[in-house]
Design a protein around this motif. Structure first.
Motif, PDB file in Angstrom:
ATOM      1  N   UNK A  26       1.917   7.652   3.560  1.00 17.25           N
ATOM      2  CA  UNK A  26       2.728   8.082   2.403  1.00 17.25           C
ATOM      3  C   UNK A  26       3.893   7.125   2.163  1.00 17.25           C
ATOM      4  N   UNK A  27       4.566   6.722   3.234  1.00 24.62           N
ATOM      5  CA  UNK A  27       5.705   5.816   3.095  1.00 24.62           C
ATOM      6  C   UNK A  27       5.268   4.456   2.558  1.00 24.62           C
ATOM      7  N   UNK A  28       4.130   3.972   3.015  1.00 30.83           N
ATOM      8  CA  UNK A  28       3.637   2.675   2.547  1.00 30.83           C
ATOM      9  C   UNK A  28       3.235   2.731   1.080  1.00 30.83           C
ATOM     10  N   UNK A  29       2.673   3.845   0.655  1.00 34.88           N
ATOM     11  CA  UNK A  29       2.226   3.982  -0.742  1.00 34.88           C
ATOM     12  C   UNK A  29       3.412   3.938  -1.686  1.00 34.88           C
ATOM     13  N   UNK A  30       4.527   4.496  -1.266  1.00 36.58           N
ATOM     14  CA  UNK A  30       5.767   4.476  -2.025  1.00 36.58           C
ATOM     15  C   UNK A  30       5.553   5.005  -3.435  1.00 36.58           C
ATOM     16  N   UNK A  31       5.795   4.196  -4.458  1.00 38.44           N
ATOM     17  CA  UNK A  31       5.725   4.663  -5.844  1.00 38.44           C
ATOM     18  C   UNK A  31       4.340   4.503  -6.468  1.00 38.44           C
ATOM     19  N   UNK A  32       3.434   3.841  -5.758  1.00 39.42           N
ATOM     20  CA  UNK A  32       2.083   3.690  -6.303  1.00 39.42           C
ATOM     21  C   UNK A  32       1.367   5.028  -6.283  1.00 39.42           C
ATOM     22  N   UNK A  33       0.428   5.221  -7.223  1.00 38.21           N
ATOM     23  CA  UNK A  33      -0.395   6.417  -7.122  1.00 38.21           C
ATOM     24  C   UNK A  33      -1.499   6.155  -6.098  1.00 38.21           C
ATOM     25  N   UNK A  34      -2.170   7.199  -5.669  1.00 38.79           N
ATOM     26  CA  UNK A  34      -3.164   7.072  -4.605  1.00 38.79           C
ATOM     27  C   UNK A  34      -4.330   6.168  -4.990  1.00 38.79           C
ATOM     28  N   UNK A  35      -4.716   6.179  -6.251  1.00 37.77           N
ATOM     29  CA  UNK A  35      -5.829   5.340  -6.702  1.00 37.77           C
ATOM     30  C   UNK A  35      -5.457   3.858  -6.585  1.00 37.77           C
ATOM     31  N   UNK A  36      -4.270   3.494  -7.095  1.00 36.30           N
ATOM     32  CA  UNK A  36      -3.811   2.102  -7.027  1.00 36.30           C
ATOM     33  C   UNK A  36      -3.674   1.650  -5.569  1.00 36.30           C
ATOM     34  N   UNK A  37      -3.087   2.527  -4.759  1.00 33.96           N
ATOM     35  CA  UNK A  37      -2.871   2.188  -3.354  1.00 33.96           C
ATOM     36  C   UNK A  37      -4.202   1.996  -2.633  1.00 33.96           C
ATOM     37  N   UNK A  38      -5.172   2.854  -2.915  1.00 39.79           N
ATOM     38  CA  UNK A  38      -6.502   2.726  -2.307  1.00 39.79           C
ATOM     39  C   UNK A  38      -7.151   1.402  -2.647  1.00 39.79           C
ATOM     40  N   UNK A  39      -7.035   0.993  -3.903  1.00 41.90           N
ATOM     41  CA  UNK A  39      -7.582  -0.310  -4.317  1.00 41.90           C
ATOM     42  C   UNK A  39      -6.878  -1.445  -3.574  1.00 41.90           C
ATOM     43  N   UNK A  40      -5.548  -1.346  -3.482  1.00 45.01           N
ATOM     44  CA  UNK A  40      -4.769  -2.392  -2.811  1.00 45.01           C
ATOM     45  C   UNK A  40      -5.115  -2.500  -1.325  1.00 45.01           C
ATOM     46  N   UNK A  41      -5.519  -1.402  -0.726  1.00 45.45           N
ATOM     47  CA  UNK A  41      -5.881  -1.403   0.698  1.00 45.45           C
ATOM     48  C   UNK A  41      -7.292  -1.926   0.943  1.00 45.45           C
ATOM     49  N   UNK A  42      -8.020  -2.174  -0.127  1.00 41.42           N
ATOM     50  CA  UNK A  42      -9.363  -2.723   0.066  1.00 41.42           C
ATOM     51  C   UNK A  42     -10.477  -1.845  -0.445  1.00 41.42           C
ATOM     52  N   UNK A  43     -10.192  -1.023  -1.438  1.00 44.15           N
ATOM     53  CA  UNK A  43     -11.267  -0.264  -2.071  1.00 44.15           C
ATOM     54  C   UNK A  43     -11.432   1.165  -1.592  1.00 44.15           C
ATOM     55  N   UNK A  44     -10.388   1.778  -1.093  1.00 45.95           N
ATOM     56  CA  UNK A  44     -10.457   3.182  -0.707  1.00 45.95           C
ATOM     57  C   UNK A  44     -10.261   4.042  -1.947  1.00 45.95           C
ATOM     58  N   UNK A  45     -10.962   5.160  -1.992  1.00 48.13           N
ATOM     59  CA  UNK A  45     -10.865   6.054  -3.148  1.00 48.13           C
ATOM     60  C   UNK A  45      -9.623   6.932  -3.058  1.00 48.13           C
ATOM     61  N   UNK A  46      -9.251   7.523  -4.183  1.00 52.88           N
ATOM     62  CA  UNK A  46      -8.107   8.433  -4.213  1.00 52.88           C
ATOM     63  C   UNK A  46      -8.302   9.591  -3.240  1.00 52.88           C
ATOM     64  N   UNK A  47      -9.508  10.222  -3.189  1.00 54.68           N
ATOM     65  CA  UNK A  47      -9.687  11.308  -2.216  1.00 54.68           C
ATOM     66  C   UNK A  47      -9.521  10.852  -0.760  1.00 54.68           C
ATOM     67  N   UNK A  48      -9.943   9.607  -0.457  1.00 58.01           N
ATOM     68  CA  UNK A  48      -9.766   9.104   0.908  1.00 58.01           C
ATOM     69  C   UNK A  48      -8.278   8.948   1.240  1.00 58.01           C
ATOM     70  N   UNK A  49      -7.516   8.388   0.309  1.00 58.89           N
ATOM     71  CA  UNK A  49      -6.071   8.218   0.535  1.00 58.89           C
ATOM     72  C   UNK A  49      -5.415   9.585   0.702  1.00 58.89           C
TER      73      UNK A  49
END
Length: 127
Positions: A26-49
């Motif tokens: 959660x802290x690493x995601x910061x202001x990004x939404x879960x979908x954007x953060x999942x993509x940035x991590x290498x293709x994880x989906x919003x439900x996975x995040x």
């Protein structure tokens, strides 16, 4: 380790006494939404995040490492620690009685990472 969060009741996600993978993600995601953060991590989906953040699922080690790097950068910590600094920090953390289990776990990890010499049996150490 000082808590650098705006509210003292918010746990520090990098503090080994209160470390929780979900809080780190959660802290690493910061202001990004879960979908954007999942993509940035290498293709994880919003439900996975979402599952990582809720603690329903454990993220792979690569995600944890990336999140730790992101949080460290958010705090302005960009230098790499050298082995001496790491061992000194481990000694300080492991010296507290409530973290003796952490000291044992770290010891087992280090032992598993020791290079094995071919043709020589490992010496048995008393426990």
């Amino acid at each position: 380790m000082t808590n650098k969060w705006p509210h003292s009741s918010t746990p520090d996600p990098l503090d080994p006494r209160s470390f929780r993978v979900a809080a780190l993600v959660r802290a690493a995601r910061s202001a990004q939404n879960q979908t954007e953060f999942g993509r940035a991590l290498g293709g994880y989906s919003q439900p996975q995040i979402s599952k990582f953040e809720s603690g329903e699922a454990d993220p792979p080690a690569s995600v944890i490492e990336t999140c730790m790097r992101i949080v460290a950068e958010q705090r302005g910590v960009t230098e790499e620690l050298n082995p001496t600094e790491i061992s000194e920090q481990l000694l300080r953390v492991a010296a507290t009685p409530e973290l003796s289990h952490l000291a044992r776990a770290i010891g087992l990890i280090v032992k598993a990472l020791e290079p094995r010499q071919i043709g020589r049996p490992r010496s048995k150490t008393p426990q």
